[in-house]
Design a protein around this motif. Structure first.
Motif, PDB file in Angstrom:
ATOM      1  N   SER A   1       0.836  -1.210   0.000  1.00  0.00           N
ATOM      2  CA  SER A   1       0.000   0.000   0.000  1.00  0.00           C
ATOM      3  C   SER A   1       0.866   1.254   0.000  1.00  0.00           C
ATOM      4  O   SER A   1       0.557   2.241  -0.663  1.00  0.00           O
ATOM      5  N   ALA A   2       1.979   1.187   0.737  1.00  0.00           N
ATOM      6  CA  ALA A   2       2.891   2.330   0.794  1.00  0.00           C
ATOM      7  C   ALA A   2       3.565   2.576  -0.542  1.00  0.00           C
ATOM      8  O   ALA A   2       4.069   3.675  -0.791  1.00  0.00           O
ATOM      9  N   ARG A   3       3.567   1.572  -1.395  1.00  0.00           N
ATOM     10  CA  ARG A   3       4.184   1.717  -2.719  1.00  0.00           C
ATOM     11  C   ARG A   3       3.166   1.967  -3.820  1.00  0.00           C
ATOM     12  O   ARG A   3       3.462   1.787  -4.996  1.00  0.00           O
ATOM     13  N   GLY A   4       1.956   2.360  -3.427  1.00  0.00           N
ATOM     14  CA  GLY A   4       0.998   2.843  -4.410  1.00  0.00           C
ATOM     15  C   GLY A   4      -0.134   1.912  -4.773  1.00  0.00           C
ATOM     16  O   GLY A   4      -1.038   2.300  -5.522  1.00  0.00           O
ATOM     17  N   TYR A   5      -0.120   0.677  -4.288  1.00  0.00           N
ATOM     18  CA  TYR A   5      -1.210  -0.234  -4.594  1.00  0.00           C
ATOM     19  C   TYR A   5      -2.401   0.075  -3.680  1.00  0.00           C
ATOM     20  O   TYR A   5      -2.216   0.387  -2.503  1.00  0.00           O
ATOM     21  N   ASP A   6      -3.607  -0.039  -4.237  1.00  0.00           N
ATOM     22  CA  ASP A   6      -4.768   0.198  -3.387  1.00  0.00           C
ATOM     23  C   ASP A   6      -4.869  -0.912  -2.346  1.00  0.00           C
ATOM     24  O   ASP A   6      -4.322  -2.003  -2.519  1.00  0.00           O
ATOM     25  N   ARG A   7      -5.560  -0.624  -1.256  1.00  0.00           N
ATOM     26  CA  ARG A   7      -5.575  -1.529  -0.102  1.00  0.00           C
ATOM     27  C   ARG A   7      -6.099  -2.915  -0.466  1.00  0.00           C
ATOM     28  O   ARG A   7      -5.555  -3.936  -0.042  1.00  0.00           O
ATOM     29  N   GLU A   8      -7.152  -2.967  -1.267  1.00  0.00           N
ATOM     30  CA  GLU A   8      -7.751  -4.249  -1.632  1.00  0.00           C
ATOM     31  C   GLU A   8      -6.776  -5.095  -2.452  1.00  0.00           C
ATOM     32  O   GLU A   8      -6.626  -6.300  -2.224  1.00  0.00           O
ATOM     33  N   THR A   9      -6.082  -4.458  -3.412  1.00  0.00           N
ATOM     34  CA  THR A   9      -5.112  -5.173  -4.235  1.00  0.00           C
ATOM     35  C   THR A   9      -3.940  -5.652  -3.388  1.00  0.00           C
ATOM     36  O   THR A   9      -3.469  -6.789  -3.549  1.00  0.00           O
ATOM     37  N   ALA A  10      -3.462  -4.801  -2.494  1.00  0.00           N
ATOM     38  CA  ALA A  10      -2.332  -5.164  -1.634  1.00  0.00           C
ATOM     39  C   ALA A  10      -2.683  -6.362  -0.756  1.00  0.00           C
ATOM     40  O   ALA A  10      -1.881  -7.302  -0.605  1.00  0.00           O
ATOM     41  N   ARG A  11      -3.868  -6.349  -0.185  1.00  0.00           N
ATOM     42  CA  ARG A  11      -4.280  -7.465   0.670  1.00  0.00           C
ATOM     43  C   ARG A  11      -4.435  -8.748  -0.127  1.00  0.00           C
ATOM     44  O   ARG A  11      -4.042  -9.830   0.325  1.00  0.00           O
ATOM     45  N   ALA A  12      -5.018  -8.647  -1.322  1.00  0.00           N
ATOM     46  CA  ALA A  12      -5.210  -9.834  -2.161  1.00  0.00           C
ATOM     47  C   ALA A  12      -3.870 -10.438  -2.562  1.00  0.00           C
ATOM     48  O   ALA A  12      -3.702 -11.662  -2.572  1.00  0.00           O
ATOM     49  N   ALA A  13      -2.901  -9.583  -2.899  1.00  0.00           N
ATOM     50  CA  ALA A  13      -1.580 -10.072  -3.289  1.00  0.00           C
ATOM     51  C   ALA A  13      -0.879 -10.739  -2.111  1.00  0.00           C
ATOM     52  O   ALA A  13      -0.257 -11.808  -2.260  1.00  0.00           O
ATOM     53  N   ALA A  14      -0.959 -10.128  -0.938  1.00  0.00           N
ATOM     54  CA  ALA A  14      -0.320 -10.705   0.248  1.00  0.00           C
ATOM     55  C   ALA A  14      -0.948 -12.045   0.608  1.00  0.00           C
ATOM     56  O   ALA A  14      -0.245 -13.005   0.962  1.00  0.00           O
ATOM     57  N   GLU A  15      -2.261 -12.139   0.507  1.00  0.00           N
ATOM     58  CA  GLU A  15      -2.953 -13.388   0.805  1.00  0.00           C
ATOM     59  C   GLU A  15      -2.585 -14.460  -0.221  1.00  0.00           C
ATOM     60  O   GLU A  15      -2.433 -15.643   0.120  1.00  0.00           O
ATOM     61  N   TYR A  16      -2.437 -14.066  -1.477  1.00  0.00           N
ATOM     62  CA  TYR A  16      -2.026 -15.001  -2.529  1.00  0.00           C
ATOM     63  C   TYR A  16      -0.649 -15.580  -2.203  1.00  0.00           C
ATOM     64  O   TYR A  16      -0.421 -16.792  -2.335  1.00  0.00           O
ATOM     65  N   LEU A  17       0.273 -14.729  -1.765  1.00  0.00           N
ATOM     66  CA  LEU A  17       1.625 -15.189  -1.439  1.00  0.00           C
ATOM     67  C   LEU A  17       1.618 -16.071  -0.191  1.00  0.00           C
ATOM     68  O   LEU A  17       2.402 -17.015  -0.094  1.00  0.00           O
ATOM     69  N   ARG A  18       0.723 -15.783   0.738  1.00  0.00           N
ATOM     70  CA  ARG A  18       0.627 -16.640   1.925  1.00  0.00           C
ATOM     71  C   ARG A  18       0.062 -18.015   1.543  1.00  0.00           C
ATOM     72  O   ARG A  18       0.600 -19.048   1.962  1.00  0.00           O
ATOM     73  N   SER A  19      -0.992 -18.024   0.742  1.00  0.00           N
ATOM     74  CA  SER A  19      -1.621 -19.296   0.374  1.00  0.00           C
ATOM     75  C   SER A  19      -0.725 -20.134  -0.530  1.00  0.00           C
ATOM     76  O   SER A  19      -0.815 -21.362  -0.529  1.00  0.00           O
ATOM     77  N   SER A  20       0.149 -19.485  -1.289  1.00  0.00           N
ATOM     78  CA  SER A  20       1.050 -20.216  -2.187  1.00  0.00           C
ATOM     79  C   SER A  20       2.311 -20.699  -1.483  1.00  0.00           C
ATOM     80  O   SER A  20       3.112 -21.426  -2.063  1.00  0.00           O
ATOM     81  N   GLY A  21       2.504 -20.288  -0.221  1.00  0.00           N
ATOM     82  CA  GLY A  21       3.660 -20.746   0.545  1.00  0.00           C
ATOM     83  C   GLY A  21       4.847 -19.809   0.517  1.00  0.00           C
ATOM     84  O   GLY A  21       5.856 -20.076   1.183  1.00  0.00           O
ATOM     85  N   SER A  22       4.757 -18.717  -0.211  1.00  0.00           N
ATOM     86  CA  SER A  22       5.870 -17.760  -0.238  1.00  0.00           C
ATOM     87  C   SER A  22       6.016 -17.049   1.103  1.00  0.00           C
ATOM     88  O   SER A  22       7.089 -16.561   1.443  1.00  0.00           O
ATOM     89  N   ILE A  23       4.925 -16.967   1.841  1.00  0.00           N
ATOM     90  CA  ILE A  23       4.960 -16.453   3.210  1.00  0.00           C
ATOM     91  C   ILE A  23       4.565 -17.607   4.130  1.00  0.00           C
ATOM     92  O   ILE A  23       3.422 -18.066   4.089  1.00  0.00           O
ATOM     93  N   ASP A  24       5.500 -18.076   4.931  1.00  0.00           N
ATOM     94  CA  ASP A  24       5.247 -19.175   5.872  1.00  0.00           C
ATOM     95  C   ASP A  24       5.151 -18.571   7.272  1.00  0.00           C
ATOM     96  O   ASP A  24       6.150 -18.424   7.967  1.00  0.00           O
ATOM     97  N   GLU A  25       3.944 -18.212   7.673  1.00  0.00           N
ATOM     98  CA  GLU A  25       3.781 -17.481   8.923  1.00  0.00           C
ATOM     99  C   GLU A  25       4.044 -18.342  10.158  1.00  0.00           C
ATOM    100  O   GLU A  25       4.468 -17.828  11.190  1.00  0.00           O
ATOM    101  N   GLU A  26       3.807 -19.638  10.072  1.00  0.00           N
ATOM    102  CA  GLU A  26       4.094 -20.504  11.218  1.00  0.00           C
ATOM    103  C   GLU A  26       5.594 -20.534  11.502  1.00  0.00           C
ATOM    104  O   GLU A  26       6.026 -20.413  12.646  1.00  0.00           O
TER     105      GLU A  26
END
Length: 237
Positions: free
Chosen positions: A119-144
């Motif tokens: 969001s700080a780099r210009g993406y709207d909030r909805e797009t930023a959240r969708a992209a982050a969730e996509y990376l989490r679901s694909s395993g690029s972000i392993d929060e555990e």
């Protein structure tokens, strides 16, 4: 009216509210795999009366499948206004996903924290959240795994108590549900009495604690480090 259509990046469904009399057709005229098939570059032709415009959209292959079975041997592939809007949305998310991967190459973070960076780099909030969730679901972000790493830093390096640890993890962007799910098992292997004793010894430096104000100040400082009042009083006896 035509000018409104061709001058901007307005979503086509929004434009159609204004241009009710123009005959509008949208179709995919080119499909080219990119990044080893992980993404697809689409050439889209928009026709309104005598006016034509071509747009290029780059969409993750997984997202493209949600729109339809779009392949190079089925061209031109007609799109409804809603389908084109969806493709534009997916193209924006794909771009944000790629930016997110770039940011993650400099250091791991939670999906929530990554969404804020996008969001700080210009993406709207909805797009930023969708992209982050996509990376989490694909395993690029392993929060555990990331939560366990932060937990080790908070206990082994900073020697914080359980209350402060929970607060720090929430501030890092971990969801409360994940914290509740993982924290108990991690805390079972942590000797918080030892951590508390470390801070007491460091603060007192062998001094006998006889002044009530100093005692109250010490208790308050240990509470800020995340230790419970009962545990602190017990350790000071």
């Amino acid at each position: 009216k035509d000018t409104l259509l061709w001058q901007s990046r307005l979503r086509l469904s929004e434009v159609m509210v204004i241009i009710m009399t123009s005959e509008l057709t949208v179709s995919i005229t080119g499909v080219e795999p990119k990044r080893g098939g992980a993404e697809v570059e689409l050439r889209v032709e928009i026709v309104s009366g005598e006016r034509r415009e071509e747009r290029v959209l780059r969409v993750a292959a997984e997202m493209l499948f949600e729109v339809g079975n779009i392949t190079g041997d089925r061209l031109p592939y007609p799109l409804s206004i809603e389908e084109f809007d969806r493709l534009e949305r997916f193209a924006a998310i794909t771009d944000a996903v790629n930016k997110g991967l770039y940011l993650l190459s400099y250091g791991s973070c939670t999906a929530s924290a990554l969404a804020k960076k996008l969001s700080a780099r210009g993406y709207d909030r909805e797009t930023a959240r969708a992209a982050a969730e996509y990376l989490r679901s694909s395993g690029s972000i392993d929060e555990e795994r990331l939560l366990e790493q932060y937990y080790n830093i908070l206990t082994k390096q900073k020697r914080l108590g359980p209350n402060r640890i929970r607060a720090e993890l929430l501030q890092k962007g971990f969801e409360r549900e994940l914290i509740d799910e993982r924290i108990e098992g991690l805390m079972e292997d942590t000797d918080f009495d030892e951590l508390l004793g470390y801070h007491i010894e460091k603060k007192l430096r062998g001094e006998q604690l006889t002044d009530r104000k100093k005692r109250a100040a010490l208790i308050a400082s240990l509470q800020r480090l995340g230790f419970g009042t009962s545990a602190i009083i017990r350790a000071l006896k």
